[in-house]
Each structure stands twice: as C-alpha cells, then as structure tokens.
Design a protein around this motif. Sequence first.
Motif, short mmCIF file in Angstrom:
data_model
loop_
_atom_site.label_atom_id
_atom_site.label_comp_id
_atom_site.label_asym_id
_atom_site.label_seq_id
_atom_site.Cartn_x
_atom_site.Cartn_y
_atom_site.Cartn_z
N PHE A 177 35.76 -3.84 47.50
CA PHE A 177 36.20 -5.28 47.52
C PHE A 177 37.82 -5.58 46.76
N ALA A 178 38.04 -4.48 45.81
CA ALA A 178 39.44 -4.81 45.45
C ALA A 178 39.92 -3.48 45.14
N ALA A 179 39.62 -2.45 45.98
CA ALA A 179 40.58 -1.32 45.89
C ALA A 179 41.02 -0.64 44.53
N ILE A 180 39.97 -0.72 43.63
CA ILE A 180 40.19 -0.63 41.95
C ILE A 180 39.06 0.48 41.74
N ASP A 181 39.67 1.87 41.28
CA ASP A 181 38.85 2.97 40.68
C ASP A 181 38.54 2.49 39.20
N LEU A 182 37.35 1.81 39.31
CA LEU A 182 37.08 1.13 37.93
C LEU A 182 37.10 1.94 36.86
N LEU A 183 35.93 3.21 37.22
CA LEU A 183 35.38 4.16 35.97
C LEU A 183 36.46 5.10 35.84
N SER A 184 37.76 5.19 36.52
CA SER A 184 38.92 6.28 35.76
C SER A 184 39.58 5.34 34.78
N MET A 185 39.23 4.24 34.42
CA MET A 185 39.63 3.30 33.36
C MET A 185 38.85 3.19 32.36
N VAL A 186 37.68 4.22 32.22
CA VAL A 186 36.59 3.98 31.17
C VAL A 186 36.26 5.51 30.73
N GLU A 187 36.53 5.46 29.27
CA GLU A 187 36.22 6.83 28.67
C GLU A 187 35.10 6.98 28.48
N PRO A 188 34.49 8.42 28.32
CA PRO A 188 33.21 8.68 28.12
C PRO A 188 32.53 8.14 26.76
N ASP A 189 33.32 7.59 25.83
CA ASP A 189 32.92 6.97 24.72
C ASP A 189 32.61 5.44 24.88
N GLY A 190 33.06 4.64 26.27
CA GLY A 190 33.02 3.46 26.41
C GLY A 190 34.48 2.83 26.30
N ALA A 191 35.49 3.50 25.69
CA ALA A 191 36.71 2.75 25.55
C ALA A 191 37.26 2.53 27.01
N THR A 192 38.01 1.48 26.98
CA THR A 192 38.79 0.93 28.14
C THR A 192 40.49 0.90 27.93
N ASP A 193 40.69 1.11 29.20
CA ASP A 193 42.25 1.23 29.59
C ASP A 193 42.71 -0.19 30.23
N ARG A 194 43.00 -1.12 29.12
CA ARG A 194 43.32 -2.57 29.75
C ARG A 194 44.56 -2.69 30.48
N ASP A 195 45.59 -1.71 30.32
CA ASP A 195 46.64 -1.76 31.00
C ASP A 195 46.73 -1.31 32.30
N ALA A 196 45.79 -0.20 32.49
CA ALA A 196 45.77 0.40 33.82
C ALA A 196 44.97 -0.85 34.67
N LEU A 197 43.85 -1.29 34.10
CA LEU A 197 43.11 -2.22 34.87
C LEU A 197 44.07 -3.36 35.28
N ALA A 198 44.93 -4.04 34.23
CA ALA A 198 45.66 -5.19 34.46
C ALA A 198 46.62 -4.85 35.78
N ALA A 199 47.24 -3.47 35.71
CA ALA A 199 48.09 -3.08 36.80
C ALA A 199 47.47 -3.08 38.20
N ALA A 200 46.17 -2.62 38.01
CA ALA A 200 45.56 -2.39 39.26
C ALA A 200 45.16 -3.75 40.08
N ALA A 201 44.94 -4.73 39.17
CA ALA A 201 44.35 -5.96 39.49
C ALA A 201 45.41 -6.85 39.95
N GLN A 202 46.72 -6.65 39.43
CA GLN A 202 47.90 -7.53 39.79
C GLN A 202 48.49 -6.87 41.09
N ALA A 203 48.37 -5.64 41.19
CA ALA A 203 48.66 -5.05 42.85
C ALA A 203 47.77 -5.61 43.66
N GLN A 204 46.49 -6.19 43.45
CA GLN A 204 45.67 -6.60 44.47
C GLN A 204 45.75 -8.50 44.35
#
Length: 350
Positions: A177-204
Amino acid sequence: MSQQIPSPWWTPQQHADRRPFLLARNRITAAIRAWFAERDFVEVETPALQVSPGNEAHLHAFATQAIDLSGARAPLYLRTSPEFAAKKLLAAGEGRTFELARVWRNRERGPLHHPEFTLLEWYRAGEAYETLMADCASLLTLAVEAAGSKTLSFRGQNIDPTKKPERLTLAEAFHRFAAIDLLSMVEPDGATDRDALAAAAQAQGVRVAADDTWADVFSRVLVEKIEPNLGRERATILCEYPVSEAALARPKASDPRVAERFELYACGVELANCFGELTDPAEQRRRFEAEMAEKNRVYGERYPVDEDFLSALGQMPQASGGALGLDRLVMLATGANRIEQVLWAPVAEV
C-alpha cells in the motif's frame, strides 16, 4: 443563525432511537460471557484505580488522588487498560482470564472514540498468540449472530464475518500500500533508521516534519496509507509489528526485528490489539522508560512505572493476551455510525 444543539441522550425520543443498539449490546455481552465460560476462562474484576495508567507515550490518562486518614495525598490514575492487573493474576496462577473492563482515556473523543469505554481483555497462559487470531475471528461471528445481523458494517462498508480473516504482516502491508521496504530499515537488534523511513514516506506523498521520530513517521504512513485498505472484503489481521512499535510484546523467535503483535481490522476500523506477552522485567523497564522519555518530550509529562507489575512480570508464565473494543464491535455488528449510539449513558461533552 444559531446552531441547533442536539437534545440530550436521556430524552425519550433519543433513547428510543438508541434502544435497539443498546439491547443488541446486552445480547452481545451475554454471548461473549458464555463463549469464554465454555472455554474454561474465569471472569475477573480488576481495579479501576492504579498507580500507573500505562506507560505508552501517546496514551493519556485521567488523574486523581488518594487521601489517607492523615490527609496525606498520593497520585492515582483511572486505568487505560486492565492489562497490568490481569498479568499479575497470571503470575498468581490463573491460566485463562477475561474481563469486560470499563476503562478511561483522555484526549479521545469522536465517532469511534469515547473518554470512557469498555475493553474485552483476555489472556491464555502457555498458549501461542496465533490462538488469539482464531479467538478474534470467532468473536466477530458471535457478535453478528447475537445482534441478529449477517454482516459487519460501518459507513457504507460491509463484510461477511464468517470469511476467514486475511493475515497480513506490516512488511507486506507497507510494500503493498505504500511501496516501502519496511524491514530494510530495522536492524536485527530492533534499532530503526528514521531518515530512511522519512525519505521513503515523503516519496509517497506523506508529510514529514523535521522533528518527527521514527514512530511518528511509521504511524503517519500506517494511518494514511495502510489502515484505509484494511478489513474491506473480509477482516484483516495485521501482524508482526517492528519491535519498536510493540512496547509490551515479545520479539518473534524467527525474526527479532518484529514482535508478536497483531491488530484486528474490520470495515477499516481497528477492533483489537493482541500480543505474545513480554515477560522480561529488565527489557520491559527499558521500554517503559523510553516511552516515558518520549511522552515527556512531546507532552511535558510522564507516568510512574508500576514496580509491582515489573516484579510480577518476572514470575508470569509465557502467555498471550488480547484487548478488543467492545463498543466498536457492537457498532459494527449493529450498523451504528457513532459510539454514543451503543453506550447506555454517554459521558457529557465539556
């Protein structure tokens, strides 16, 4: 020209209009009690007053005070959920419990929100959280049958509750529904990449502010792009939330980036939130402290941690638990379009 003020809920005409919904509510409540009793659940009653109303950043409580005989005062809160007390009962040795709990949440009012409402909350010790998915499907059918209806409906949307719910992971939903690869922005320890998600969200086309956190962006994508598509032809079980978005759920053994959490949707309405329960007191404390730091940053306040709950958590067996909004379920089973239609005595607006 003056605005016409609606007549109070207690006027005979208003009550007559609402009464069919209210009688259906009673039938649904009775059917739910019978369903749980048939499965050897014990109905419990837990206190409405708590030392902590919950430790989630965007959950807002009603505060009060306890006054002892000397006049000393201590803060207390009306519960936002019976969860803490219910888990203490699991630690005490109860295996299957349920409660139709009156709860209170501040800053919430609208067609689907009311400051005082009822949660159906139930727990299964030693059982997988997938069992709760089957429970949710059964409760949908049960409610419609008790209401004397055939469909769940809300504002022109109708679904057949007997159809098996679609199971959709967050990763699948973000991709679809959003063309976003969500888990590519989550590390194995659960840490998240805010900037990557923000960029992907803005693109949508999703608006992102400079001070938005990962959770802010995640929630905005969920609300704008995902939720409107859920529970359209049949109910949807949206599962495997990133661990950062599941404060009380345990990580999934096969993928620690996600948690054993799912939400149930029907007709675009969120009905239930269910977990494979976290039982690690140290990890739970860490999550609570992070949530309260965020609450303090956004709202300038924080709630205390229930130390008694953390102590009980260390003795609690592995369990799964769910919380379902009874009022919303009644709305969908009866075709009501505002929550006040299914409440016997709504809270006055102030």
